[in-house]
Design a protein around this motif. Structure first.
Motif, mmCIF file in Angstrom:
data_model
loop_
_atom_site.group_PDB
_atom_site.id
_atom_site.type_symbol
_atom_site.label_atom_id
_atom_site.label_comp_id
_atom_site.label_asym_id
_atom_site.label_seq_id
_atom_site.Cartn_x
_atom_site.Cartn_y
_atom_site.Cartn_z
ATOM 1 N N ASP A 1 1.717 -27.698 6.801
ATOM 2 C CA ASP A 1 3.164 -27.475 6.785
ATOM 3 C C ASP A 1 3.493 -26.434 7.845
ATOM 4 N N SER A 2 4.759 -26.276 8.125
ATOM 5 C CA SER A 2 5.196 -25.274 9.092
ATOM 6 C C SER A 2 5.073 -23.882 8.492
ATOM 7 N N ILE A 3 5.215 -22.855 9.333
ATOM 8 C CA ILE A 3 5.191 -21.482 8.830
ATOM 9 C C ILE A 3 6.289 -21.289 7.794
ATOM 10 N N ALA A 4 7.475 -21.811 8.075
ATOM 11 C CA ALA A 4 8.595 -21.643 7.145
ATOM 12 C C ALA A 4 8.270 -22.250 5.781
ATOM 13 N N GLY A 5 7.658 -23.430 5.777
ATOM 14 C CA GLY A 5 7.309 -24.071 4.517
ATOM 15 C C GLY A 5 6.247 -23.302 3.761
ATOM 16 N N ALA A 6 5.234 -22.795 4.485
ATOM 17 C CA ALA A 6 4.162 -22.027 3.846
ATOM 18 C C ALA A 6 4.696 -20.714 3.283
ATOM 19 N N VAL A 7 5.546 -20.028 4.045
ATOM 20 C CA VAL A 7 6.134 -18.773 3.583
ATOM 21 C C VAL A 7 6.960 -19.013 2.326
ATOM 22 N N SER A 8 7.730 -20.089 2.322
ATOM 23 C CA SER A 8 8.568 -20.404 1.165
ATOM 24 C C SER A 8 7.728 -20.590 -0.092
ATOM 25 N N TRP A 9 6.582 -21.271 0.037
ATOM 26 C CA TRP A 9 5.722 -21.487 -1.131
ATOM 27 C C TRP A 9 5.218 -20.165 -1.679
ATOM 28 N N TYR A 10 4.768 -19.257 -0.796
ATOM 29 C CA TYR A 10 4.234 -17.977 -1.257
ATOM 30 C C TYR A 10 5.328 -17.088 -1.843
ATOM 31 N N GLN A 11 6.503 -17.110 -1.262
ATOM 32 C CA GLN A 11 7.567 -16.279 -1.806
ATOM 33 C C GLN A 11 7.898 -16.686 -3.238
ATOM 34 N N THR A 12 7.848 -17.974 -3.522
ATOM 35 C CA THR A 12 8.105 -18.460 -4.881
ATOM 36 C C THR A 12 6.932 -18.185 -5.808
ATOM 37 N N GLU A 13 5.721 -18.495 -5.341
ATOM 38 C CA GLU A 13 4.533 -18.373 -6.176
ATOM 39 C C GLU A 13 4.210 -16.926 -6.522
ATOM 40 N N MET A 14 4.372 -16.025 -5.584
ATOM 41 C CA MET A 14 4.007 -14.636 -5.837
ATOM 42 C C MET A 14 4.937 -13.999 -6.863
ATOM 43 N N VAL A 15 6.231 -14.302 -6.789
ATOM 44 C CA VAL A 15 7.168 -13.795 -7.794
ATOM 45 C C VAL A 15 6.826 -14.372 -9.164
ATOM 46 N N ARG A 16 6.511 -15.663 -9.201
ATOM 47 C CA ARG A 16 6.159 -16.320 -10.465
ATOM 48 C C ARG A 16 4.911 -15.700 -11.080
ATOM 49 N N SER A 17 3.993 -15.228 -10.231
ATOM 50 C CA SER A 17 2.723 -14.667 -10.711
ATOM 51 C C SER A 17 2.783 -13.166 -10.972
ATOM 52 N N GLY A 18 3.962 -12.570 -10.798
ATOM 53 C CA GLY A 18 4.120 -11.160 -11.139
ATOM 54 C C GLY A 18 3.823 -10.174 -10.024
ATOM 55 N N TRP A 19 3.722 -10.645 -8.769
ATOM 56 C CA TRP A 19 3.481 -9.754 -7.641
ATOM 57 C C TRP A 19 4.805 -9.194 -7.121
ATOM 58 N N GLN A 20 4.755 -7.981 -6.581
ATOM 59 C CA GLN A 20 5.939 -7.351 -6.009
ATOM 60 C C GLN A 20 5.799 -7.283 -4.489
ATOM 61 N N LEU A 21 6.852 -7.670 -3.788
ATOM 62 C CA LEU A 21 6.837 -7.642 -2.322
ATOM 63 C C LEU A 21 6.983 -6.216 -1.826
ATOM 64 N N SER A 22 6.011 -5.765 -1.014
ATOM 65 C CA SER A 22 6.053 -4.406 -0.460
ATOM 66 C C SER A 22 6.630 -4.393 0.949
ATOM 67 N N ARG A 23 6.180 -5.336 1.773
ATOM 68 C CA ARG A 23 6.656 -5.405 3.158
ATOM 69 C C ARG A 23 6.658 -6.844 3.629
ATOM 70 N N ARG A 24 7.453 -7.122 4.639
ATOM 71 C CA ARG A 24 7.432 -8.436 5.269
ATOM 72 C C ARG A 24 7.828 -8.294 6.730
ATOM 73 N N ALA A 25 7.309 -9.191 7.553
ATOM 74 C CA ALA A 25 7.625 -9.184 8.984
ATOM 75 C C ALA A 25 7.569 -10.625 9.488
ATOM 76 N N PHE A 26 8.515 -10.979 10.350
ATOM 77 C CA PHE A 26 8.594 -12.331 10.867
ATOM 78 C C PHE A 26 8.787 -12.307 12.376
ATOM 79 N N SER A 27 8.147 -13.260 13.059
ATOM 80 C CA SER A 27 8.386 -13.483 14.479
ATOM 81 C C SER A 27 8.316 -14.981 14.719
ATOM 82 N N GLN A 28 8.397 -15.385 15.988
ATOM 83 C CA GLN A 28 8.462 -16.814 16.290
ATOM 84 C C GLN A 28 7.182 -17.549 15.899
ATOM 85 N N ASN A 29 6.030 -16.915 16.093
ATOM 86 C CA ASN A 29 4.754 -17.610 15.898
ATOM 87 C C ASN A 29 3.933 -17.109 14.711
#
Length: 223
Positions: A160-188
């Motif tokens: 899948d694309s980066i956007a699709g992979a990121v979307s899966w983790y953003q959903t799964e990590m919240v569902r599993s009880g993880w807290q987002l500490s930092r995030r960074a995005f660029s073109q590649n």
């Protein structure tokens, strides 16, 4: 061992080990003037026990390579990996590899020892311990243990694309009880860093040559 070293090891050992014996560093030939340091003692690479020592010697690079070619004559494979010269030896008990390069007036490198997995390790699913998307393929799974903390480094290939992979983790990590500490995005690439209790998990997404696939690197550390 830093992340760059681990990635190098993951790439170098991307081959099956069919031996069924066991070796330790007493079986690994070394030159008399080699200064050795322990890099990793308790690691598992794709469920196979791996140990790594660093070395430094005043001997020339070609002298080091010739030493191992002579000791493993007829049972060695000579390759180049970036700046490294490598000598690989696979016997009926284990796999040994020397990586060496010239640094200043000395030759430095690593001695790598990989043993076959124990029965319980064979049954372990690669990638167990970190979230893996259903369609992703586990390329490598490195586990490490030391006196202070445990760690795991897993490399995935996701169709899948980066956007699709990121979307899966953003959903799964919240569902599993993880807290987002930092995030960074660029073109590649993109990076998400999560925490849960004493655990920290970083997820790095890299675009592959095929734009419809994503390489995912997960680094889990238990403090």
């Amino acid at each position: 061992m830093n992340k760059r070293d681990l990635l190098l090891l993951l790439t170098v050992f991307a081959m099956p080990l069919v031996a069924r014996g066991e070796c330790d560093f007493d079986d690994f030939p070394t030159m008399d003037d080699m200064q050795l340091t322990t890099v990793a003692e308790a690691m598992q690479w794709n469920n196979m026990p791996m140990s790594v020592k660093g070395f430094r010697t005043d001997a020339a690079l070609q002298t080091v390579l010739a030493f191992y070619q002579e000791r493993w004559a007829g049972a060695e494979d000579i390759t180049t990996f970036g700046a490294w010269q490598q000598v690989l030896h696979l016997n009926e008990d284990c796999m040994m590899m020397v990586q060496a390069r010239t640094v200043g007036s000395q030759t430095t490198g690593r001695l790598m020892l990989v043993n076959p997995p124990a029965d319980e390790q064979v049954r372990r699913v690669l990638g167990a311990g970190v979230p893996v998307p259903p369609d992703a393929v586990v390329v490598t799974d490195m586990q490490s243990q030391d006196a202070h903390r445990d760690g795991q480094l897993v490399m995935l290939l996701h169709p899948d694309s980066i956007a699709g992979a990121v979307s899966w983790y953003q959903t799964e990590m919240v569902r599993s009880g993880w807290q987002l500490s930092r995030r960074a995005f660029s073109q590649n690439n993109a990076t998400l860093i999560y925490s849960k209790g004493l655990e920290q998990l970083s997820v790095v997404f890299l675009r592959t040559a095929a734009d419809d696939q994503t390489q995912i690197l997960l680094n889990r550390v238990d403090h």
